[in-house]
Motif scaffolding. Structure first.
Motif, PDB file in Angstrom:
ATOM      1  N   THR A 194       0.933  -1.063  -0.120  1.00 15.60           N
ATOM      2  CA  THR A 194       0.017  -0.085   0.156  1.00 15.60           C
ATOM      3  C   THR A 194       0.831   1.114  -0.015  1.00 15.60           C
ATOM      4  O   THR A 194       1.916   1.307   0.501  1.00 15.60           O
ATOM      5  CB  THR A 194      -0.884   0.080   1.299  1.00 15.60           C
ATOM      6  N   ASP A 464      -8.846  -8.261   0.539  1.00 21.69           N
ATOM      7  CA  ASP A 464      -9.108  -6.771  -0.138  1.00 21.69           C
ATOM      8  C   ASP A 464      -9.418  -5.896   1.302  1.00 21.69           C
ATOM      9  O   ASP A 464      -9.273  -5.055   1.151  1.00 21.69           O
ATOM     10  CB  ASP A 464      -9.968  -6.846  -1.174  1.00 21.69           C
ATOM     11  N   GLN A 465     -10.493  -6.388   2.207  1.00 17.66           N
ATOM     12  CA  GLN A 465     -10.838  -5.843   3.302  1.00 17.66           C
ATOM     13  C   GLN A 465      -9.483  -5.145   4.071  1.00 17.66           C
ATOM     14  O   GLN A 465      -9.319  -4.210   4.587  1.00 17.66           O
ATOM     15  CB  GLN A 465     -11.666  -6.563   4.121  1.00 17.66           C
ATOM     16  N   GLU A 468      -7.499  -2.730   2.696  1.00 17.24           N
ATOM     17  CA  GLU A 468      -8.320  -1.379   2.659  1.00 17.24           C
ATOM     18  C   GLU A 468      -8.083  -0.588   3.975  1.00 17.24           C
ATOM     19  O   GLU A 468      -7.667   0.355   3.928  1.00 17.24           O
ATOM     20  CB  GLU A 468      -9.606  -1.348   2.536  1.00 17.24           C
ATOM     21  N   GLN A 471      -4.468   0.436   3.889  1.00 17.06           N
ATOM     22  CA  GLN A 471      -4.206   1.832   2.913  1.00 17.06           C
ATOM     23  C   GLN A 471      -4.622   2.914   3.612  1.00 17.06           C
ATOM     24  O   GLN A 471      -4.316   3.863   3.553  1.00 17.06           O
ATOM     25  CB  GLN A 471      -5.061   1.302   1.600  1.00 17.06           C
ATOM     26  N   GLN A 472      -5.937   2.742   4.573  1.00 16.23           N
ATOM     27  CA  GLN A 472      -6.253   3.918   5.477  1.00 16.23           C
ATOM     28  C   GLN A 472      -5.046   4.377   6.337  1.00 16.23           C
ATOM     29  O   GLN A 472      -5.029   5.518   6.619  1.00 16.23           O
ATOM     30  CB  GLN A 472      -7.486   3.251   6.134  1.00 16.23           C
TER      31      GLN A 472
END
Length: 602
Positions: A194, A464-465, A468, A471-472
């Motif tokens: 990420t 993917d979760q 995410e 990435q946040q």
């Protein structure tokens, strides 16, 4: 390979010797080595009409690498001098020699191979050499094969001399990145990343097999800036034009001795003994004695009564200017030799902040960055220190990403034109060993009480979760990085966003963008702290972290890296180093503010 075996054998012998001494003589055997070590630090007597000698093959670093106990034993017994010199000692002794009536000149002595000194430090040393030359004293430079970095320093000399069989390298700069994606895929090691910033290329070696267009663009501009400084300085010293130098680069790359003289790159062609005779004439000697000419090395000169202590300011002052070295990868925790541990470094800053005798701090940063968490921990201490006493940053060869993060909260930032800085960006790096493990019959299974409980597991790729969520965190840290730069550097956030994106800049570009305040070196930063603290000449220097003594190094098992000279071993060790960087990636959240992966410029 011969050199590799030699260094390996030396290490083995040193370990065996150390074990033998401890078993046979106990602490008495170690005490013997300590006495031998101490005897090497005795003062050197300086004779009239001496020539100061700077060995161009010796590296000049902010903090010299500390050898392992086994190597330290070998160095002590054979009285082997370190292959690195501390930058501040070099700068101060050259300046002191320019005012010393017993020093009549300076000899730049070339050796085999190329100097490992970084471009930021080379610029500072060159500035010191220019100051020596302006004092009216002679500088003579000699080498068999002039590499570009050595010639950058040698070009200051009144006379550049080359061996009849020698060459002058003028081929330009290059930078190559080792891409690991193919090997990782072949070995079944999964990588997920990420990141924020289109120029944040530190993750590219794990994902690609070639440079991205954005990375190629920023690296081309960075090398162009460094090359412009390099050729501009040489052209000025040699009364040439940059166009003439570039013509040599484009048409030749290397010049043999006679051609180098014809192109005015050197002044004379001679053997080493002929140069020694010329130096004897400078020192007033009629014939060769125990040494080829009356000489004193940088290290020896720094230990003479005339110099010892004088370069550290006023030894009788109670006011201290602390020079604190952030030299190496920034890592979470305490870190080790060659690393900037977030916890350890923060403790050092707190101690200096609470020490009433410390009136100001120079933070010397030479770091590609590293752990985002550790960078923020250190940056907080820098800001707290600024509230109580002056703290000014001097950037060395590189102060990028996390290295810039810890610098931006200071009172003032100085950088060299060749300093690699910026790289305001963040990335996350997540490995998994599922494929390689499965291929060898290893599987995992387990239970958990929440969907993210095993987020840090290397047994599987992230969902993917999960990506995410990571990435946040990366986005949040990047936003904090950008807003902190805008606030602390008093820049509009829109401008910071534009200059960020993980992009690296040269010191020249960084000054133009407002990321640094002025171009200058370590000595300039020390003078700036003295001025801001209103100390006048009433101060003395102290360096931190403290360098371990010989006996401490002997009794502790520390890591070191030898530098063999044969090409095969050198390339293998470069590859080893690329992989070894992974061991420093220890941020608790796997998020980093770091330079493009192991930046190397040749």
């Amino acid at each position: 390979m011969k050199e590799f075996l030699k260094y390996t054998l030396a290490s083995v012998v040193g370990n065996l010797l150390g074990l033998f001494l401890v078993i046979t003589f106990g602490m008495g055997g170690i005490a013997f080595l300590v006495v031998v070590s101490a005897s090497r630090g005795t003062q050197t007597t300086l004779r009239d009409k001496s020539v100061l000698v700077l060995d161009l093959s010796v590296g000049i670093a902010d903090t010299a690498p500390q050898p392992t106990p086994s190597i330290a034993i070998g160095q002590t017994l054979r009285d082997d001098r370190s292959r690195f010199l501390p930058l501040r000692v070099v700068l101060e002794t050259i300046e002191r020699a320019s005012k010393d009536d017993k020093i009549v000149g300076l000899y730049l002595e070339g050796g085999s191979g190329t100097t490992p000194t970084g471009f930021g430090n080379l610029k500072e040393v060159r500035r010191a050499l220019e100051g020596f030359k302006e004092s009216g004293k002679t500088i003579i430079a000699y080498d068999t094969d002039w590499t570009e970095r050595e010639y950058y320093l040698g070009s200051v000399a009144d006379e550049i001399i080359i061996h009849p069989m020698g060459t002058v390298e003028m081929s330009g700069f290059s930078s190559q990145t080792v891409f690991l994606a193919g090997a990782l895929e072949r070995f079944g090691i999964g990588v997920q990343v990420t990141r924020v910033g289109q120029y944040k290329s530190a993750v590219e070696p794990f994902l690609r097999q070639e440079m991205s267009p954005e990375n190629r663009q920023q690296m081309q501009q960075l090398l162009g800036d460094l090359w412009g400084e390099f050729t501009g300085a040489i052209a000025s010293s040699r009364s040439l034009t940059t166009a003439q130098l570039q013509q040599i680069v484009n048409q030749d790359g290397f010049l043999m001795a006679a051609d180098a003289k014809d192109r005015e790159m050197v002044d004379q062609i001679a053997h080493r003994d002929e140069v020694a005779a010329q130096l004897r004439e400078l020192t007033g000697e009629k014939e060769e004695g125990r040494q080829p000419f009356r000489r004193v090395g940088i290290q020896e000169y720094s230990r003479t009564p005339e110099v010892k202590g004088s370069w550290a300011g006023n030894p009788n002052s109670r006011n201290i200017i602390a020079v604190v070295y952030a030299d190496g990868e920034i890592v979470d925790g305490r870190g080790g030799i060659g690393q900037v541990g977030g916890d350890r470094f923060s403790e050092e800053l707190r101690r200096l902040r609470d020490n009433d005798r410390v009136k100001g701090i120079v933070l010397r940063v030479n770091s590609p960055g590293g752990s985002a968490t550790a960078s923020e921990v250190i940056a907080r201490e820098v800001q707290l220190t600024r509230e109580e006493k002056p703290i000014i940053v001097s950037m060395g060869n590189a102060a990028a990403s996390g290295g810039y993060w810890i610098a931006m909260g200071s009172d003032r930032i100085l950088a060299e034109p060749t300093t690699v800085t910026g790289s305001i960006g963040v990335f996350g790096l997540l490995f998994n060993a599922q494929d390689i493990a499965n291929q060898n019959g290893i599987t995992w299974d387990g239970v958990k009480t929440g969907p993210f409980a095993d987020l840090n597991s290397i047994s599987r790729p992230k969902t993917d979760q999960e990506l995410e969520k990571v990435q946040q965190m990366v986005d949040l840290i990047y936003q904090r990085f950008v807003s902190s730069v805008a606030q602390l550097r008093d820049l509009p956030q829109e401008e910071v966003l534009e200059m960020s994106q993980g992009r690296v800049w040269s010191g020249v570009q960084a000054e133009a963008l407002g990321l640094v305040d002025q171009l200058g070196g370590l000595q300039d930063a020390i003078a700036a702290v003295a001025e801001k603290a209103e100390l006048g000449d009433d101060w003395k220097l102290a360096e931190y972290p403290r360098i371990p003594s010989f006996e401490e190094r002997l009794l502790e098992s520390l890591r070191t890296e030898s530098t063999p000279t044969d090409p095969l071993t050198s390339e293998l060790l470069k590859l080893y180093h690329e992989f070894s960087v992974l061991r420093h990636l220890n941020d608790p959240r796997g998020i980093y503010t770091r330079l493009p992966f192991n930046l190397q410029i040749d």
